[in-house]
Design an enzyme around this catalytic site. Structure first.
Site, PDB file in Angstrom:
ATOM      1  N   GLY A  36      72.878  27.978  23.498  1.00 38.19           N
ATOM      2  CA  GLY A  36      72.562  29.344  23.904  1.00 38.19           C
ATOM      3  C   GLY A  36      71.165  29.793  23.529  1.00 38.19           C
TER       4      GLY A  36
ATOM      5  N   SER B  98      72.122  24.203  25.993  1.00 44.96           N
ATOM      6  CA  SER B  98      71.074  24.639  26.925  1.00 44.96           C
ATOM      7  C   SER B  98      70.823  23.649  28.063  1.00 44.96           C
ATOM      8  CB  SER B  98      69.774  24.948  26.167  1.00 44.96           C
ATOM      9  OG  SER B  98      69.997  26.020  25.256  1.00 44.96           O
TER      10      SER B  98
ATOM     11  N   GLY C  53      77.469  25.654  28.721  1.00 43.62           N
ATOM     12  CA  GLY C  53      77.860  27.031  28.420  1.00 43.62           C
ATOM     13  C   GLY C  53      77.343  27.973  29.489  1.00 43.62           C
ATOM     14  N   GLY C  54      76.239  28.649  29.200  1.00 42.35           N
ATOM     15  CA  GLY C  54      75.710  29.684  30.085  1.00 42.35           C
ATOM     16  C   GLY C  54      75.578  29.255  31.542  1.00 42.35           C
TER      17      GLY C  54
ATOM     18  N   GLU D  87      76.920  18.557  20.313  1.00 45.21           N
ATOM     19  CA  GLU D  87      76.269  19.839  20.584  1.00 45.21           C
ATOM     20  C   GLU D  87      75.507  20.282  19.341  1.00 45.21           C
ATOM     21  OE1 GLU D  87      78.266  22.201  23.953  1.00 45.21           O
ATOM     22  OE2 GLU D  87      79.339  22.684  22.128  1.00 45.21           O
TER      23      GLU D  87
ATOM     24  N   GLU E  72      81.170  27.197  17.526  1.00 45.32           N
ATOM     25  CA  GLU E  72      81.458  28.630  17.339  1.00 45.32           C
ATOM     26  C   GLU E  72      82.795  28.822  16.625  1.00 45.32           C
ATOM     27  OE1 GLU E  72      80.751  29.726  21.433  1.00 45.32           O
ATOM     28  OE2 GLU E  72      78.636  29.242  21.129  1.00 45.32           O
TER      29      GLU E  72
ATOM     30  N   ASN F  22      82.095  25.370  29.768  1.00 49.64           N
ATOM     31  CA  ASN F  22      82.747  26.167  28.731  1.00 49.64           C
ATOM     32  C   ASN F  22      82.382  27.613  29.016  1.00 49.64           C
ATOM     33  OD1 ASN F  22      83.613  27.500  26.472  1.00 49.64           O
ATOM     34  ND2 ASN F  22      82.256  26.441  25.029  1.00 49.64           N
ATOM     35  N   TRP F  23      83.334  28.336  29.575  1.00 52.86           N
ATOM     36  CA  TRP F  23      83.056  29.715  29.973  1.00 52.86           C
ATOM     37  C   TRP F  23      82.934  30.640  28.759  1.00 52.86           C
ATOM     38  CZ3 TRP F  23      86.561  31.121  34.817  1.00 52.86           C
ATOM     39  CH2 TRP F  23      86.218  30.271  35.877  1.00 52.86           C
ATOM     40  N   LYS F  24      83.346  30.177  27.598  1.00 52.44           N
ATOM     41  CA  LYS F  24      83.376  31.012  26.381  1.00 52.44           C
ATOM     42  C   LYS F  24      84.110  32.318  26.696  1.00 52.44           C
ATOM     43  CE  LYS F  24      79.390  28.572  24.669  1.00 52.44           C
ATOM     44  NZ  LYS F  24      78.208  28.538  23.811  1.00 52.44           N
TER      45      LYS F  24
HETATM   46  P1  13P Z   1      74.812  26.701  26.330  1.00 49.91           P
HETATM   47  O1  13P Z   1      74.853  25.726  27.490  1.00 49.91           O
HETATM   48  O2  13P Z   1      74.900  28.123  26.753  1.00 49.91           O
HETATM   49  O3  13P Z   1      73.682  26.398  25.410  1.00 49.91           O
HETATM   50  O4  13P Z   1      76.166  26.440  25.481  1.00 49.91           O
HETATM   51  C1  13P Z   1      76.506  25.152  25.127  1.00 49.91           C
HETATM   52  C2  13P Z   1      77.888  25.181  24.600  1.00 49.91           C
HETATM   53  O5  13P Z   1      78.158  25.692  23.538  1.00 49.91           O
HETATM   54  C3  13P Z   1      78.939  24.569  25.415  1.00 49.91           C
HETATM   55  O6  13P Z   1      80.109  24.396  24.681  1.00 49.91           O
END
Ligand code: 13P
Length: 252
Positions: A173, A212, A233-234, A167, A97, A9-11
Site C-alpha cells: 500500500g 504495490s 491489494g489496491g 509480501e 495486517e 485481496n480486496w481487504k
Molecule cells: P497493495 O497491492 O495495495 O500494496 O497490497 C498488497 C497486499 O497487502 C495484498 O495482500
C-alpha cells in the site's frame, strides 16, 4: 511447470453495488489461460454475492482470514467449513495486517493454515519483513521463522496444497514495490528452505509476490524465475489494473 496465481485481496473494501460492477468487468476481461489461475479474496459478507456472480467463470474466490478452530463458542469468528459452504477455494493466512493489527502470532497462523487445509481450502500463507527488519539485515531470519512455524506444525508435505505469498510489509500500500531482484532473492530463499526438506515439492511450489503490484510493474516481477504470480491489494479493486496484471502473468 509451476502454476501461476494472481490473487486479489480486496481487504475491507467494497459494497454490493461496487462489487457487482467489478465482478462483471472481471468476468468480461478474464478468460481461462493455461497455467494461470485467478482468485479474489473478499470480505466475508460478500461471499454469497461472489459465489453467485462467479459461478461458471474462470475466476476462483476465497476469504482473507479464518478461525484456527473448526467450530464452537468463538464469537465473531468464521470457520474453514463455512468458507467451503460458499464455494471458497483459497484463504489468506497470516497477512501482515492480521499479524500487525490483530496480534496474530506465528503459532496462531500455523493453526489457521492447518484449519484451512482441514476444511479443504488452499491456504495462501503470507510472510514478509518490516522495513526496520530489512534495514537491520534480518529479512531471512524473519521470513524463515514465519515459514518454520508452518513447516513444523503441518510438515513440508502440506505445502503441496498451498501457496506462499512473499509480501514485504514496507511495500504494501506504499507504492514502493520491491525491485524484481529484491523479491526474487527472498523467493529463492523461501524455495531453498522448503527444498532442503523436499526438493521436488519446492520446485513445484507456487510463491507469489505482493506489495504495490500494478499493471505497469507486474511483468518485470513475474519474469523472475522464482516469482509465480502476485497477491494484489489496491490494484485488485480496479478492473483494468487487475486484468492487466493477470495478462502479464499469462505472458511470461
Ligand atoms: P497493495 O497491492 O495495495 O500494496 O497490497 C498488497 C497486499 O497487502 C495484498 O495482500
Amino acid at each position: 511447470m509451476r502454476s501461476r496465481l494472481v490473487a486479489g485481496n480486496w481487504k475491507m473494501h467494497g459494497s454490493l453495488a461496487a462489487n457487482r460492477r467489478l465482478l462483471e468487468a472481471l468476468k468480461a476481461g478474464l478468460h481461462a489461460s493455461a497455467g494461470v489461475q485467478y482468485t479474489v479474496c473478499v470480505p466475508y459478507p460478500y461471499l454469497a454475492q461472489v459465489e453467485a456472480a462467479l459461478a461458471g467463470a474462470s475466476i476462483a474466490w476465497g476469504a482473507q482470514n479464518l478461525s484456527e478452530h473448526a467450530q464452537g463458542a468463538y464469537t465473531g469468528e468464521v470457520s474453514g467449513a463455512m468458507l467451503r459452504d460458499f464455494g471458497c477455494r483459497h484463504v489468506l493466512v497470516g497477512h501482515s495486517e492480521r499479524r500487525a493489527l490483530y496480534g496474530e502470532t506465528d503459532k496462531r497462523v500455523a493453526g489457521k493454515f492447518q484449519a484451512a487445509q482441514g476444511a479443504g481450502l488452499i491456504p495462501i500463507l503470507c510472510v514478509g519483513e518490516t522495513l526496520q527488519e530489512r534495514d537491520s539485515g534480518v529479512t531471512e531470519i524473519v521470513v524463515g521463522r514465519q515459514l518454520a512455524a508452518v513447516l513444523d506444525s503441518s510438515g513440508v508435505g502440506a505445502l503441496v496444497n498451498a501457496v506462499i505469498a512473499y509480501e514485504p510489509v514496507w511495500a504494501i500500500g506504499t507504492g514502493r514495490t520491491a525491485t524484481p531482484q529484491q523479491a526474487q532473492a527472498v523467493h529463492a530463499f523461501i524455495r531453498g528452505v522448503v527444498g532442503r526438506q523436499d526438493a521436488k515439492l519446492a520446485a513445484g511450489l507456487s510463491i507469489v509476490y505482493g506489495g504495490s503490484v500494478k499493471g505497469a510493474n507486474a511483468k518485470e516481477l513475474f519474469t523472475m524465475s522464482d516469482i509465480d504470480g502476485g497477491l494484489i491489494g489496491g490494484a485488485a479493486l480496479v478492473a483494468e489494473e487487475f486484468i492487466a496484471i493477470c495478462a502479464a502473468a499469462g505472458q511470461v
